[in-house]
Motif scaffolding. Structure first.
Motif, PDB file in Angstrom:
ATOM      1  N   VAL B 181      67.600  30.398 -15.737  1.00 30.21           N
ATOM      2  CA  VAL B 181      66.159  30.256 -15.844  1.00 30.21           C
ATOM      3  C   VAL B 181      65.732  28.964 -15.143  1.00 30.21           C
ATOM      4  N   VAL B 182      66.538  27.932 -15.368  1.00 34.78           N
ATOM      5  CA  VAL B 182      66.242  26.631 -14.773  1.00 34.78           C
ATOM      6  C   VAL B 182      67.449  26.202 -13.938  1.00 34.78           C
ATOM      7  N   ALA B 183      67.195  25.900 -12.695  1.00 38.40           N
ATOM      8  CA  ALA B 183      68.293  25.467 -11.823  1.00 38.40           C
ATOM      9  C   ALA B 183      68.660  24.016 -12.128  1.00 38.40           C
ATOM     10  N   ASP B 232      68.552  19.985 -24.446  1.00 38.54           N
ATOM     11  CA  ASP B 232      67.800  19.136 -25.362  1.00 38.54           C
ATOM     12  C   ASP B 232      66.906  18.174 -24.595  1.00 38.54           C
ATOM     13  N   GLN B 233      67.523  17.598 -23.572  1.00 46.30           N
ATOM     14  CA  GLN B 233      66.796  16.585 -22.814  1.00 46.30           C
ATOM     15  C   GLN B 233      65.560  17.166 -22.127  1.00 46.30           C
ATOM     16  N   GLU B 234      65.749  18.334 -21.520  1.00 44.83           N
ATOM     17  CA  GLU B 234      64.634  18.975 -20.828  1.00 44.83           C
ATOM     18  C   GLU B 234      63.505  19.305 -21.805  1.00 44.83           C
ATOM     19  N   LEU B 235      63.901  19.806 -22.958  1.00 45.65           N
ATOM     20  CA  LEU B 235      62.915  20.135 -23.978  1.00 45.65           C
ATOM     21  C   LEU B 235      62.097  18.910 -24.357  1.00 45.65           C
ATOM     22  N   ALA B 236      62.808  17.808 -24.596  1.00 45.19           N
ATOM     23  CA  ALA B 236      62.127  16.568 -24.988  1.00 45.19           C
ATOM     24  C   ALA B 236      61.150  16.137 -23.907  1.00 45.19           C
ATOM     25  N   GLU B 237      61.578  16.270 -22.672  1.00 44.09           N
ATOM     26  CA  GLU B 237      60.734  15.848 -21.562  1.00 44.09           C
ATOM     27  C   GLU B 237      59.460  16.693 -21.492  1.00 44.09           C
ATOM     28  N   LEU B 238      59.629  17.999 -21.652  1.00 47.14           N
ATOM     29  CA  LEU B 238      58.477  18.900 -21.601  1.00 47.14           C
ATOM     30  C   LEU B 238      57.488  18.556 -22.706  1.00 47.14           C
ATOM     31  N   SER B 239      58.036  18.384 -23.883  1.00 43.62           N
ATOM     32  CA  SER B 239      57.203  18.104 -25.041  1.00 43.62           C
ATOM     33  C   SER B 239      56.403  16.827 -24.813  1.00 43.62           C
ATOM     34  N   PHE B 252      53.462  25.152 -19.904  1.00 42.90           N
ATOM     35  CA  PHE B 252      52.055  24.815 -19.669  1.00 42.90           C
ATOM     36  C   PHE B 252      51.519  24.014 -20.849  1.00 42.90           C
ATOM     37  N   ASP B 253      50.415  23.314 -20.588  1.00 42.40           N
ATOM     38  CA  ASP B 253      49.844  22.448 -21.627  1.00 42.40           C
ATOM     39  C   ASP B 253      48.762  23.189 -22.401  1.00 42.40           C
ATOM     40  N   GLU B 254      48.044  22.458 -23.235  1.00 42.64           N
ATOM     41  CA  GLU B 254      47.044  23.080 -24.109  1.00 42.64           C
ATOM     42  C   GLU B 254      45.970  23.845 -23.364  1.00 42.64           C
ATOM     43  N   GLY B 255      45.676  23.365 -22.155  1.00 45.94           N
ATOM     44  CA  GLY B 255      44.646  24.028 -21.374  1.00 45.94           C
ATOM     45  C   GLY B 255      45.186  25.179 -20.545  1.00 45.94           C
ATOM     46  N   GLY B 256      46.446  25.479 -20.711  1.00 41.15           N
ATOM     47  CA  GLY B 256      47.031  26.576 -19.957  1.00 41.15           C
ATOM     48  C   GLY B 256      47.349  26.185 -18.526  1.00 41.15           C
ATOM     49  N   ARG B 257      47.432  24.899 -18.281  1.00 38.48           N
ATOM     50  CA  ARG B 257      47.774  24.438 -16.937  1.00 38.48           C
ATOM     51  C   ARG B 257      49.292  24.316 -16.812  1.00 38.48           C
ATOM     52  N   ILE B 258      49.843  24.930 -15.774  1.00 38.62           N
ATOM     53  CA  ILE B 258      51.276  24.829 -15.523  1.00 38.62           C
ATOM     54  C   ILE B 258      51.595  23.379 -15.164  1.00 38.62           C
ATOM     55  N   LEU B 259      52.548  22.800 -15.853  1.00 39.65           N
ATOM     56  CA  LEU B 259      52.873  21.393 -15.600  1.00 39.65           C
ATOM     57  C   LEU B 259      53.442  21.219 -14.198  1.00 39.65           C
ATOM     58  N   ASP B 260      53.076  20.131 -13.581  1.00 39.22           N
ATOM     59  CA  ASP B 260      53.659  19.795 -12.282  1.00 39.22           C
ATOM     60  C   ASP B 260      55.000  19.113 -12.509  1.00 39.22           C
ATOM     61  N   GLY B 261      55.903  19.350 -11.597  1.00 33.29           N
ATOM     62  CA  GLY B 261      57.180  18.638 -11.624  1.00 33.29           C
ATOM     63  C   GLY B 261      57.947  18.847 -12.901  1.00 33.29           C
ATOM     64  N   SER B 262      58.703  17.851 -13.287  1.00 33.25           N
ATOM     65  CA  SER B 262      59.538  17.925 -14.485  1.00 33.25           C
ATOM     66  C   SER B 262      60.427  19.161 -14.408  1.00 33.25           C
ATOM     67  N   ASN B 264      59.619  22.182 -14.638  1.00 32.82           N
ATOM     68  CA  ASN B 264      58.994  23.261 -13.874  1.00 32.82           C
ATOM     69  C   ASN B 264      59.390  23.243 -12.396  1.00 32.82           C
ATOM     70  N   ALA B 265      59.758  22.067 -11.901  1.00 36.50           N
ATOM     71  CA  ALA B 265      60.149  21.965 -10.493  1.00 36.50           C
ATOM     72  C   ALA B 265      61.477  22.674 -10.249  1.00 36.50           C
ATOM     73  N   ARG B 266      62.160  22.996 -11.344  1.00 32.87           N
ATOM     74  CA  ARG B 266      63.456  23.657 -11.171  1.00 32.87           C
ATOM     75  C   ARG B 266      63.484  25.069 -11.761  1.00 32.87           C
ATOM     76  N   VAL B 267      62.332  25.535 -12.253  1.00 32.64           N
ATOM     77  CA  VAL B 267      62.275  26.888 -12.817  1.00 32.64           C
ATOM     78  C   VAL B 267      62.407  27.917 -11.698  1.00 32.64           C
ATOM     79  N   VAL B 268      63.321  28.835 -11.856  1.00 33.20           N
ATOM     80  CA  VAL B 268      63.606  29.793 -10.795  1.00 33.20           C
ATOM     81  C   VAL B 268      62.706  31.031 -10.883  1.00 33.20           C
ATOM     82  N   SER B 269      62.145  31.278 -12.063  1.00 29.03           N
ATOM     83  CA  SER B 269      61.360  32.499 -12.296  1.00 29.03           C
ATOM     84  C   SER B 269      60.282  32.701 -11.238  1.00 29.03           C
ATOM     85  N   LEU B 270      59.852  33.938 -11.098  1.00 26.83           N
ATOM     86  CA  LEU B 270      58.743  34.214 -10.196  1.00 26.83           C
ATOM     87  C   LEU B 270      57.522  33.467 -10.699  1.00 26.83           C
TER      88      LEU B 270
END
Lengths: 318, 318
Positions: B181-183, B232-239, B252-262, B264-270
């Motif tokens: 899921v995440v590279a 664990d680390q990735e989860l903490a970072e996202l949170s 994504f955050d409360e406003g439904g905005r996909i987070l930049d970087g972090s 998400n920069a390595r998520v392989v999903s479409l």
DNA sequence: AGATCAAATGAAGAATTGCTCAATCGCGTT
DNA sequence: AACGCGATTGAGCAATTCTTCATTTGATCT
């Protein structure tokens, strides 16, 4: 998991959705079909199903002038405490729906109260239709009692047991009268009347906030007869002695006088002449009901009436 | 009443009558017109008036009623193309069955079509339960694709590979995404994305008639984490960066905005931001899903939703 | 497994309903 | 009394809804 999708349930759910979207949402059947993922004809069938199963109910919130006029005249003439006249259909003067819907509204009026109360019911097809329309509510504090036996001569329980249906719908305590409408003999009646359950009914009936009864004609197509509560012979005898109508089995003549003796001497139902201080509301309409209703009104057997304008007009034209 | 014939009143009376006869009596407008002594168009206008003035009220007595109401409100508020609310169990608000059965129904709806189509799937426990409910059918003409990798960090294939299960059941061609899921790095992701199979998925996804995705919360009990897709680390970072939910790995955050970087920069999903013109339906329920669902709706990340009434209510109470 | 039957389905056509528009009516004004 | 304006009306047509019927589907029994 219980992943067993019940066959009828699932369809009714869908029907309910379709009905909602159609009547409440005002959507076209085509849109509904697309939303629900079915074909247009199926959507139409679902809507029809929702209506026929009374998933969707229609209510009228408007006092109609002419009906109110009739109601007022009836109230004045016969000293009624309550009178509701709904528009009838001249092309189908027998149609029960309108009156039943109105009766349901008033049943709901009582049922929806939170203070515990007793409701007494008689019999009748219109009453049964009305009860089926009452919105399910949780009112375990209420008591629903029957003023009349629910067994036919052959010992079978009546298919029109309104008490059970209403109590089921609102989760109230139920007090049916597990006797025939008419006993085989006066002795048998006396026996029934000494039973504890009967005496309890007697006491509860006196507390009833409202009593809803059907009103029957005396004739060969009388429900009382065709449902097997009384025999051919008894019917003939009643007719001969001038009976024109009955309420919970008690036959009365044109003046609304309960007949002495005859079949009435064996009627097990609670005496209508000793009601509670609550309302006794008769429900019914149609050409055949005109004479019985007029008689019942004359004899002050009832203190309330729900019927349609055609019947009301005919009752007044006397 | 015999008072003064008020201009508007009289018309409303007539409208009430017409509405009553139409909905309660089930008469045709022509009959009503004749009964009331007006022309057919006028009868139709009266009925419309009765409805618009709420003289006639429609009521749905079915557990579905409240759900329909919620669905409508969600649809209006968040411009959804599709919304299905099923009755939830207040004693077990986490129970997945109801929602899964509903999702299965809609999966079947698509699957059962005979014209070849592409279905895209995300991940999630509810989705997996739903797929297990889909009735086996023979639909070799369809294609089932995955929008998300099915491998955990340790290289094992996911136990929840919904694509395989669904394709097995219906004999369709299957297109899983054999990646994590995440590279491990952005470079690795780029490598995956250049593979032929990935590019094929990308193209197929654009043709998908419908996309069913689970919706995940971000937290220590998040499936994404407990199933080993992120560390664990990735989860903490996202949170820390404000992520409240994820769909196919995209946080994504409360406003439904996909987070930049972090991460998400390595998520392989479409990319979810580039869906097809088909529906993107999120499936899920439970108290933990309220915030993620609300966020996804706000950000218009999804165009459809299947959940239960409890969750829906909570989402609306914002 | 194969045959049989009832239920469900969608196409097609008939009926009903909703809507537009031109004509009319009522009513206040000049 | 004539005029003008807006509301109301019904004719006619388009859209929607309902019904019928041939066919398919699914279920049951042998």
């Amino acid at each position: 998991m219980s992943g067993k999708p019940e066959p009828g349930d699932e369809k009714l759910d869908l029907a309910a959705r379709a009905g909602w979207l159609y009547y409440v949402g005002g959507e076209t059947q085509e849109v509904i079909a697309a939303t629900l993922g079915v074909s247009r004809p199926v959507a139409q069938r679902l809507i029809a199903l929702a209506v026929s199963k009374s998933l969707i109910k229609f209510r009228l919130d408007h006092p109609i002038a002419a009906c109110m006029e009739l109601a007022k005249r009836l109230t004045d003439r016969f000293e009624l405490s309550f009178c509701e006249i709904v528009p009838g259909d001249p092309t189908q003067p027998e149609a029960r729906v309108s009156v039943a819907v109105s009766a349901a509204t008033w049943l709901e009026h009582y049922v929806s109260q939170t203070a515990p109360l007793v409701l007494a019911l008689g019999t009748g097809r219109t009453l049964r239709t009305a009860v089926a329309q009452v919105r399910p509510l949780s009112r375990p504090q209420h008591k629903v009692i029957s003023r009349v036996g629910n067994m036919a001569r052959d010992g079978s329980a009546s298919a029109f047991d309104v008490v059970m249906r209403l109590a089921d719908g609102i989760g109230s305590k139920r007090y049916p009268m597990p006797t025939p409408v008419v006993a085989d003999s006066e002795e048998e009646r006396a026996l029934f009347q000494t039973q504890r359950s009967f005496r309890l009914l007697f006491e509860l009936a006196a507390q009833a906030k409202a009593t809803f009864v059907g009103i029957g004609e005396i004739g060969w197509n009388a429900p009382l007869h065709s449902d097997g509560f009384i025999t051919d012979q008894e019917l003939a005898e009643l007719s001969e002695r001038g009976a024109v109508g009955e309420i919970t089995g008690w036959a009365f003549d044109e003046g609304g006088r309960i007949l002495d003796g005859s079949v009435n001497a064996r009627v097990v139902s609670l005496p209508i002449t000793q009601p509670s201080d609550g309302l006794v509301i008769a429900v019914g309409n149609g050409p055949g009901k005109v004479v019985p209703i007029r008689a019942a009104l004359r004899g002050r057997l009832i203190s309330g009436l729900i019927t349609d304008d055609l019947t009301a007009q005919a009752v007044l034209d006397s």
